[in-house]
Scaffold this motif. Structure first.
Motif, PDB file in Angstrom:
ATOM      1  N   LEU A  62       0.829  -1.208   0.000  1.00 52.50           N
ATOM      2  CA  LEU A  62       0.000   0.000   0.000  1.00 52.50           C
ATOM      3  C   LEU A  62       0.861   1.254   0.000  1.00 52.50           C
ATOM      4  O   LEU A  62       0.663   2.177  -0.806  1.00 52.50           O
ATOM      5  CB  LEU A  62      -0.884  -0.009   1.247  1.00 52.50           C
ATOM      6  CG  LEU A  62      -2.379  -0.107   1.067  1.00 52.50           C
ATOM      7  CD1 LEU A  62      -3.035  -0.235   2.407  1.00 52.50           C
ATOM      8  CD2 LEU A  62      -2.874   1.110   0.362  1.00 52.50           C
ATOM      9  N   ALA A  65       2.545   1.842  -3.257  1.00 51.89           N
ATOM     10  CA  ALA A  65       1.672   2.380  -4.302  1.00 51.89           C
ATOM     11  C   ALA A  65       1.512   3.880  -4.143  1.00 51.89           C
ATOM     12  O   ALA A  65       1.393   4.601  -5.128  1.00 51.89           O
ATOM     13  CB  ALA A  65       0.310   1.700  -4.252  1.00 51.89           C
ATOM     14  N   ILE A  66       1.515   4.362  -2.881  1.00 52.58           N
ATOM     15  CA  ILE A  66       1.378   5.805  -2.695  1.00 52.58           C
ATOM     16  C   ILE A  66       2.690   6.509  -2.996  1.00 52.58           C
ATOM     17  O   ILE A  66       2.714   7.586  -3.578  1.00 52.58           O
ATOM     18  CB  ILE A  66       0.888   6.112  -1.270  1.00 52.58           C
ATOM     19  CG1 ILE A  66      -0.526   5.568  -1.118  1.00 52.58           C
ATOM     20  CG2 ILE A  66       0.880   7.589  -1.006  1.00 52.58           C
ATOM     21  CD1 ILE A  66      -1.066   5.707   0.250  1.00 52.58           C
ATOM     22  N   GLU A  68       4.966   5.726  -5.116  1.00 46.63           N
ATOM     23  CA  GLU A  68       5.381   5.783  -6.516  1.00 46.63           C
ATOM     24  C   GLU A  68       4.539   6.752  -7.334  1.00 46.63           C
ATOM     25  O   GLU A  68       4.706   6.835  -8.550  1.00 46.63           O
ATOM     26  CB  GLU A  68       5.322   4.398  -7.143  1.00 46.63           C
ATOM     27  CG  GLU A  68       3.915   3.952  -7.480  1.00 46.63           C
ATOM     28  CD  GLU A  68       3.865   2.601  -8.148  1.00 46.63           C
ATOM     29  OE1 GLU A  68       4.927   1.996  -8.308  1.00 46.63           O
ATOM     30  OE2 GLU A  68       2.763   2.173  -8.491  1.00 46.63           O
ATOM     31  N   ILE A  72       4.849   8.020 -11.325  1.00 47.88           N
ATOM     32  CA  ILE A  72       3.810   7.823 -12.340  1.00 47.88           C
ATOM     33  C   ILE A  72       3.484   9.142 -13.021  1.00 47.88           C
ATOM     34  O   ILE A  72       3.273   9.192 -14.227  1.00 47.88           O
ATOM     35  CB  ILE A  72       2.565   7.209 -11.672  1.00 47.88           C
ATOM     36  CG1 ILE A  72       2.853   5.793 -11.193  1.00 47.88           C
ATOM     37  CG2 ILE A  72       1.408   7.196 -12.616  1.00 47.88           C
ATOM     38  CD1 ILE A  72       3.000   4.803 -12.288  1.00 47.88           C
TER      39      ILE A  72
ATOM     40  N   ASN B 227      -1.628   5.474 -13.159  1.00 51.21           N
ATOM     41  CA  ASN B 227      -1.276   4.062 -13.080  1.00 51.21           C
ATOM     42  C   ASN B 227      -1.943   3.262 -14.179  1.00 51.21           C
ATOM     43  O   ASN B 227      -1.291   2.441 -14.821  1.00 51.21           O
ATOM     44  CB  ASN B 227      -1.672   3.493 -11.719  1.00 51.21           C
ATOM     45  CG  ASN B 227      -0.577   3.643 -10.718  1.00 51.21           C
ATOM     46  OD1 ASN B 227       0.397   2.915 -10.767  1.00 51.21           O
ATOM     47  ND2 ASN B 227      -0.688   4.612  -9.850  1.00 51.21           N
ATOM     48  N   ILE B 262      -4.345  -3.121  -6.419  1.00 51.75           N
ATOM     49  CA  ILE B 262      -3.712  -2.291  -5.390  1.00 51.75           C
ATOM     50  C   ILE B 262      -4.182  -0.853  -5.509  1.00 51.75           C
ATOM     51  O   ILE B 262      -4.493  -0.205  -4.505  1.00 51.75           O
ATOM     52  CB  ILE B 262      -2.175  -2.383  -5.494  1.00 51.75           C
ATOM     53  CG1 ILE B 262      -1.708  -3.726  -4.966  1.00 51.75           C
ATOM     54  CG2 ILE B 262      -1.509  -1.273  -4.718  1.00 51.75           C
ATOM     55  CD1 ILE B 262      -0.233  -3.876  -4.973  1.00 51.75           C
ATOM     56  N   GLN B 263      -4.283  -0.337  -6.753  1.00 52.45           N
ATOM     57  CA  GLN B 263      -4.701   1.056  -6.903  1.00 52.45           C
ATOM     58  C   GLN B 263      -6.162   1.246  -6.511  1.00 52.45           C
ATOM     59  O   GLN B 263      -6.514   2.281  -5.943  1.00 52.45           O
ATOM     60  CB  GLN B 263      -4.474   1.532  -8.331  1.00 52.45           C
ATOM     61  CG  GLN B 263      -3.016   1.714  -8.669  1.00 52.45           C
ATOM     62  CD  GLN B 263      -2.315   2.676  -7.756  1.00 52.45           C
ATOM     63  OE1 GLN B 263      -2.887   3.667  -7.350  1.00 52.45           O
ATOM     64  NE2 GLN B 263      -1.082   2.376  -7.411  1.00 52.45           N
ATOM     65  N   PHE B 265      -7.698  -0.421  -4.178  1.00 52.55           N
ATOM     66  CA  PHE B 265      -7.681  -0.424  -2.710  1.00 52.55           C
ATOM     67  C   PHE B 265      -7.175   0.914  -2.178  1.00 52.55           C
ATOM     68  O   PHE B 265      -7.766   1.497  -1.261  1.00 52.55           O
ATOM     69  CB  PHE B 265      -6.791  -1.569  -2.233  1.00 52.55           C
ATOM     70  CG  PHE B 265      -6.892  -1.858  -0.771  1.00 52.55           C
ATOM     71  CD1 PHE B 265      -8.098  -2.206  -0.225  1.00 52.55           C
ATOM     72  CD2 PHE B 265      -5.791  -1.778   0.032  1.00 52.55           C
ATOM     73  CE1 PHE B 265      -8.202  -2.469   1.120  1.00 52.55           C
ATOM     74  CE2 PHE B 265      -5.878  -2.035   1.377  1.00 52.55           C
ATOM     75  CZ  PHE B 265      -7.092  -2.377   1.915  1.00 52.55           C
ATOM     76  N   VAL B 266      -6.067   1.417  -2.786  1.00 50.36           N
ATOM     77  CA  VAL B 266      -5.501   2.690  -2.340  1.00 50.36           C
ATOM     78  C   VAL B 266      -6.508   3.817  -2.521  1.00 50.36           C
ATOM     79  O   VAL B 266      -6.660   4.666  -1.646  1.00 50.36           O
ATOM     80  CB  VAL B 266      -4.195   2.986  -3.111  1.00 50.36           C
ATOM     81  CG1 VAL B 266      -3.779   4.418  -2.951  1.00 50.36           C
ATOM     82  CG2 VAL B 266      -3.095   2.085  -2.648  1.00 50.36           C
TER      83      VAL B 266
END
Lengths: 85, 280
Positions: A62, A65-66, A68, A72, B227, B262-263, B265-266
């Motif tokens: 998690l 993902a934040i 990166e 992006i 993403n 994952i995105q 969920f985020v």
């Protein structure tokens, strides 16, 4: 870009490709450092409490993902420079 | 943990894998035939229809309506919860329960736990299904000219028609979360307290607070858009470069299913976090 002379067109292309490459390259530094930090601390936590592997791994993904996100953004901007403009 | 499949699920998974492999093969054949300029010249353009001054994106609308119909069908199928759950019901319950625990921990005002839970799970289900559709179902590519009119329709191309690869969808959801968080804050704390929140440390900080609030939906939506759309373009270019049979399968699996889930969920976790930061 059609009305420019050959030299000006060449310079515009040079700026486009240089800009896209620099955007992606410099933009990847920050997320790299951030994700490395996250991974290192997750490893520390797993070494200290091996029974928490599942929770720590999901939280790590998690946070990755934040972290990166800025990488992006720069990927998108370099695609825009290359393909759209 | 050991996962056991019944015979029906095994057959379903095998059919899915074979369908993905066949469509990957067709993709490569289609991609080999198109000239290079057409492949890379078409990446930044979208099919746009103009109706009464509004510029609409038909692929987003079609696929979005399809996903909503799918979710409604699933909800209708599981409308009555059994005491002894079947496999599908147990799966849905485990997803919803995880979300309920997270929301229950995060929201300080207990009256708003249920609305926030509904918003977060709805966003998660829609975005997750949309990302997986983008990753697993290879797209119908609509080639367009500069003004967004149709030039050619191409089946089995690698571009993804996922609604979340369109910034309009993501910005709508992010703005919705922003507005809902402020409405909840006004209801929970009262109008005066909410207004005081803008001048919190000192009145000089007002512009910074306003900019901070406005930056939230932009970063929230651009994260998901970048993403998914970036992944789609990356898969397209990598597939074209390698031209290898199994490459698209692996790329779809990574960029569609893994990154997509994952995105999603985020996105919903951040929605819960924004709402709870306004409530506290």
């Amino acid at each position: 870009m059609e009305n420019l002379s050959d030299l000006a067109q060449g310079l515009a292309l040079l700026g486009k490709y240089l800009g896209a490459g620099l955007c992606m390259g410099i933009g990847a530094i920050g997320p790299g450092i951030g994700e490395g930090n996250i991974g290192a601390h997750a490893m520390d936590a797993i070494a200290r409490q091996p029974e928490m592997v599942g929770t720590i791994t999901t939280r790590m993904l998690l946070a990755d993902a934040i972290a990166e996100t800025t990488g992006i953004y720069s990927l998108l901007i370099s695609f825009m420079i290359l393909l759209v403009v | 943990m050991k996962v056991r499949f019944t015979k029906k699920e095994k057959i379903f998974l095998a059919i899915l894998l074979v369908a993905c492999t066949v469509s990957a093969f067709l993709n490569i054949r289609e991609l080999k035939k198109t000239p290079r300029e057409e492949v890379f010249g078409n990446l930044g353009k979208r099919w746009v229809v103009e109706i009464g001054g509004f510029r609409l994106n038909p692929m987003t609308i079609f696929v979005g309506v399809g996903i909503v119909a799918l979710l409604v069908f699933v909800a209708y199928k599981f409308r009555r919860f059994e005491l002894i759950p079947s496999r599908g019901q147990a799966f849905l319950e485990s997803i919803l329960e995880t979300f309920y625990e997270i929301v229950d921990d995060a929201i300080p005002d207990k009256r708003f736990v249920k609305p926030t839970f509904v918003i977060a799970t709805t966003l998660f289900l829609f975005i997750a299904v949309s990302n997986i559709v983008g990753g697993v179902v290879p797209g119908i590519n609509v080639l367009t000219d500069e003004n967004g009119a149709i030039r050619k329709v191409q089946l089995f191309s690698n571009l993804w028609p996922a609604p979340t690869a369109d910034w309009n969808t993501n910005l709508t959801y992010a703005l919705f979360v922003l507005i809902v968080s402020h409405v909840f804050a006004i209801k929970s704390k009262g109008f005066k307290e909410w207004l005081k929140g803008w001048f919190q440390p000192s009145p000089i900080m007002l512009p910074l607070n306003v900019i901070g609030e406005l930056a939230k939906p932009i970063s929230h939506s651009l994260r998901l858009f970048g993403n998914i759309a970036g992944g789609a373009i990356l898969v397209y270019i990598l597939t074209y470069m390698t031209g290898y049979f199994f490459a698209p399968l692996i790329f779809w699996g990574f960029f569609g299913i893994f990154v997509g889930l994952i995105q999603a969920f985020v996105f919903s976790i951040l929605a819960v976090a924004y709402i709870s930061s306004q409530l506290s």
